[in-house]
Design an enzyme around this catalytic site. Structure first.
Site, PDB file in Angstrom:
ATOM      1  N   HIS A   1      37.445  52.593  35.941  1.00 16.48           N
ATOM      2  CA  HIS A   1      36.111  52.641  35.332  1.00 16.48           C
ATOM      3  C   HIS A   1      36.161  52.355  33.833  1.00 16.48           C
ATOM      4  O   HIS A   1      35.115  52.127  33.202  1.00 16.48           O
ATOM      5  CB  HIS A   1      35.477  54.015  35.577  1.00 16.48           C
ATOM      6  CG  HIS A   1      33.987  53.997  35.658  1.00 16.48           C
ATOM      7  ND1 HIS A   1      33.228  52.914  35.272  1.00 16.48           N
ATOM      8  CD2 HIS A   1      33.093  54.936  36.075  1.00 16.48           C
ATOM      9  CE1 HIS A   1      31.945  53.174  35.439  1.00 16.48           C
ATOM     10  NE2 HIS A   1      31.833  54.404  35.937  1.00 16.48           N
TER      11      HIS A   1
ATOM     12  N   THR B   1      44.821  46.575  50.832  1.00 18.34           N
ATOM     13  CA  THR B   1      45.658  47.421  51.678  1.00 18.34           C
ATOM     14  C   THR B   1      44.891  47.749  52.950  1.00 18.34           C
ATOM     15  O   THR B   1      43.677  47.949  52.926  1.00 18.34           O
ATOM     16  CB  THR B   1      46.072  48.716  50.950  1.00 18.34           C
ATOM     17  OG1 THR B   1      46.911  49.497  51.803  1.00 18.34           O
ATOM     18  CG2 THR B   1      44.879  49.552  50.549  1.00 18.34           C
TER      19      THR B   1
END
Length: 409
Positions: free
Chosen positions: A372, A320
């Site tokens: 994560h 993006t």
């Protein structure tokens, strides 16, 4: 014959759509294949074409949620196409009688002062204090004789915190489109259901700018007006880094991890209905020209409202670019079920240390947001460093030492 037009299925998982806009009115004559409505699904905005020619009768209102397969309008195929509208006959205006009224007696309004507010001018000392506080006497309760504002009244007066000052105070409430609601739902889910973390780095854009400045005109001439933008360099750098750190190109599904040996890169582009994220398939196999051509094709489809569900399904990683809007730094949100997203930002000339000397270079901050749960710090930082290295040394790492061959010049 009356034809019932039903909502077609825009995709496998879509059960209903929302009528965003009717492009025709009830009773209009429509031609076959004419766009009669725009419908929103939770993935895209699509046009609904007329299945036959005839007079249309609408069966749903704008904003209605309609199930796939439900009837949204009727078309009378036996109705003849209307001819041009007949010229209207002019009518001579009728003279209106002139009404005369006797003059009314003038009535003088007498104001009645409220007992709780000042009915007389404040004392000179009070007026001075009110002027310093920028408070109008009419906003102060007078406790003196006859409602007069005393010095104590002025000292204790406080400014009004909510008094209108003559500006407009209107508001408007509109329903979010189905697409916008789905985007909101996915963004909240990404924040709530992933262990999202963001790591940052910066890139010296001088090497890429030098290549673009030298070859962009030849690239445009050679490839039919196609521009050589930054996105092809970033896409090539990302696909290289994904090969080095495959965990970033994987997804978590419950207790399992799904890894991909291909790179379907979702590219965020701005469209009339908001941000769309079409996918560049097998970007690792495309050349610079191929990437630029595919991004241009998808951007045009998004701009024209022709993007489809298939165009936006199945990406493995997202890029993006908030820099086109002036963003210096951001923490992009993961595009579920993907595990990583790279954020580009604006390019600003900044002083940096180069070989022990201070030089000014065009610099860009880049950000990698990642899940994560599946990507550790070593992989995330290593991935972003690999992207940085490729962008700062594109000739060797992205073009294999031959610019003209890489750009197909």
């Amino acid at each position: 014959m009356i034809l019932e037009m039903k909502v077609p299925s825009p995709g496998e998982s879509i059960k209903e759509v929302e009528i965003a806009t009717w492009l025709v009115k009830d009773g209009d004559y429509v031609e076959k294949d004419q766009a009669i409505a725009e419908v929103d699904s939770d993935k895209a905005t699509l046009e609904l074409p007329a299945e036959a020619s005839g007079i249309i009768t609408l069966k749903a209102e704008e904003g209605d949620a309609v199930a796939v397969g439900a009837v949204v309008c009727l078309i009378d195929t036996s109705a003849a196409k209307p001819t041009s509208v007949e010229s209207q006959k002019s009518e001579s205006p009728k003279a209106e009688p002139v009404k005369t009224e006797a003059p009314k007696a003038e009535v003088k309004a007498v104001s009645v002062a409220e007992k709780t507010y000042a009915t007389q001018a404040p004392s000179p000392a009070a007026k001075k204090i009110l002027d310093e506080k920028n408070i109008q006497p009419t906003d102060v309760v007078g406790t003196g004789k006859g409602g007069r504002i005393t010095k104590d009244d002025a000292v204790n007066a406080t400014p009004s915190m909510g008094t209108p000052t003559g500006g407009t105070r209107g508001s408007e409430t509109t329903k979010l489109s189905m697409l916008r609601r789905k985007v909101a739902e996915r963004l909240v889910a990404a924040k709530n259901e992933t262990a999202m973390l963001t790591t940052f780095n910066e890139v010296n854009m001088t090497p890429i700018n030098m290549i673009r400045n030298e070859y962009k005109d030849a690239f445009k001439t050679k490839h039919g007006g196609l521009g050589l933008g930054y996105m092809s360099f970033f896409t090539k750098a990302v696909t290289r880094a994904l090969a080095l750190f495959p965990d970033v190109n994987s997804m978590i599904d419950g207790d399992y991890k799904t890894a991909y040996d291909f790179c379907d890169i979702s590219i965020a582009v701005s469209g009339p209905k908001g941000l769309m994220v079409p996918v560049v398939r097998n970007a690792e196999l495309l050349t610079f020209r191929g990437i630029e051509a595919e991004i241009k094709r998808l951007a045009i489809k998004s701009r024209d409202g022709q993007i489809t569900v298939d165009d936006m399904t199945g990406g493995t990683f997202t890029i993006t670019n908030g820099g086109v809007f002036g963003s210096m730094l951001s923490t992009p949100i993961i595009n579920p079920p993907q595990s990583g997203i790279l954020g580009m930002h604006n390019i600003i000339e900044r002083p940096i240390a180069v070989n022990g000397k201070v030089e000014i270079h065009p610099m860009m901050y880049v950000a990698l947001s990642y899940d994560h749960r599946i990507i550790d710090g070593r992989e995330s930082v290593g991935f972003l460093v690999a992207v940085k290295e490729a962008l700062e040394n594109p000739l060797e790492l992205l073009m294999h030492g031959d610019v003209k061959k890489a750009l197909e010049l």
